[in-house]
Design a protein around this motif. Structure first.
Motif, PDB file in Angstrom:
ATOM      1  N   LEU A  96     -10.677  -1.131  -4.960  1.00  0.00           N
ATOM      2  CA  LEU A  96      -9.563  -0.700  -5.808  1.00  0.00           C
ATOM      3  C   LEU A  96      -9.841  -1.042  -7.267  1.00  0.00           C
ATOM      4  CD1 LEU A  96      -6.753   0.597  -5.848  1.00  0.00           C
ATOM      5  CD2 LEU A  96      -5.802  -1.699  -5.570  1.00  0.00           C
TER       6      LEU A  96
ATOM      7  N   GLN B 299     -11.813   1.451  -9.121  1.00  0.00           N
ATOM      8  CA  GLN B 299     -11.148   2.727  -9.385  1.00  0.00           C
ATOM      9  C   GLN B 299     -10.298   2.690 -10.655  1.00  0.00           C
ATOM     10  OE1 GLN B 299      -8.933   3.520  -5.817  1.00  0.00           O
ATOM     11  NE2 GLN B 299     -10.765   3.721  -4.567  1.00  0.00           N
TER      12      GLN B 299
ATOM     13  N   ARG C 258       0.845  -1.212   0.000  1.00  0.00           N
ATOM     14  CA  ARG C 258       0.000   0.000   0.000  1.00  0.00           C
ATOM     15  C   ARG C 258       0.870   1.249   0.000  1.00  0.00           C
ATOM     16  NH1 ARG C 258      -3.438  -2.032   4.797  1.00  0.00           N
ATOM     17  NH2 ARG C 258      -5.213  -3.031   3.801  1.00  0.00           N
TER      18      ARG C 258
ATOM     19  N   GLU D 106     -11.554  -4.362   0.067  1.00  0.00           N
ATOM     20  CA  GLU D 106     -10.593  -3.350  -0.359  1.00  0.00           C
ATOM     21  C   GLU D 106     -10.126  -3.626  -1.793  1.00  0.00           C
ATOM     22  OE1 GLU D 106      -6.307  -1.426   1.010  1.00  0.00           O
ATOM     23  OE2 GLU D 106      -7.297  -2.857   2.348  1.00  0.00           O
TER      24      GLU D 106
ATOM     25  N   TYR E 263      -2.415  -2.123 -10.782  1.00  0.00           N
ATOM     26  CA  TYR E 263      -3.681  -2.420 -10.101  1.00  0.00           C
ATOM     27  C   TYR E 263      -3.843  -3.920  -9.889  1.00  0.00           C
ATOM     28  CZ  TYR E 263      -5.534   2.344 -10.493  1.00  0.00           C
ATOM     29  OH  TYR E 263      -5.749   3.691 -10.361  1.00  0.00           O
TER      30      TYR E 263
ATOM     31  N   HIS F 163       0.980   4.042  -3.065  1.00  0.00           N
ATOM     32  CA  HIS F 163       0.658   5.454  -2.845  1.00  0.00           C
ATOM     33  C   HIS F 163       1.863   6.348  -3.122  1.00  0.00           C
ATOM     34  CE1 HIS F 163      -3.369   4.628  -1.561  1.00  0.00           C
ATOM     35  NE2 HIS F 163      -2.945   3.787  -0.649  1.00  0.00           N
TER      36      HIS F 163
END
Length: 162
Positions: free
Chosen positions: A116, A119, A78, A112, A97, A82
């Protein structure tokens, strides 16, 4: 070249002897160790690359995220995902992804992973959907598997007969 034929020691030797290590050289050695499953060394090399002031690229991050996925290192994955976006301004590709969804799915963080997946610009790819479906099977989430399964059978093109 050495890593692809299984000579990881030779890869490390050549890298160590390289006087001026470019972004390409760093990515090659990180990818080599990631391909051979040495998570700790991959992370160590990445941090050293950053300390040396060499900017990672999307391939560097892909190698590291895949290694995080294989080793269940969700928090590190994570953080790196980010950082890739925020600190390095690298737009995540479908492969980034997919690595993240795979990592989250393996760790049982299915909600989660699904969030994701939603998105991702455009439609999720087959490998991402396959990964999430596999995670649903492993973790016994049939309801989510049904939702994910609908993505796999959506027609790409619609034809209307007149």
């Amino acid at each position: 070249m050495y890593a692809k034929r299984g000579s990881i020691c030779e890869s490390k030797r050549v890298f160590s002897e390289t006087p001026r290590k470019s972004q390409l050289a760093w990515t090659a050695i990180i990818s080599a160790f990631a391909g051979h499953g040495d998570y700790d060394l991959v992370i160590e090399l990445f941090k050293e690359m950053e300390r040396e002031g060499v900017r990672p690229d999307s391939v560097t991050f892909l190698s590291i995220l895949a290694e995080c996925s294989r080793n269940g290192m969700v928090e590190m994955g994570r953080h790196l995902f980010h950082s890739m976006v925020k600190d390095y301004h690298i737009e995540p590709s479908p492969q980034h992804y997919s690595s993240m969804v795979d990592m989250l799915g393996r760790a049982g963080k299915l909600e989660e992973a699904e969030k994701l997946m939603s998105q991702i610009p455009g439609q999720p790819g087959f490998s991402l959907l396959h990964s999430l479906l596999g995670a649903c099977r492993i973790h016994g989430n049939g309801e989510m598997a049904e939702r994910v399964n609908h993505y796999t059978f959506q027609p790409v093109l619609s034809f209307h007969l007149s």
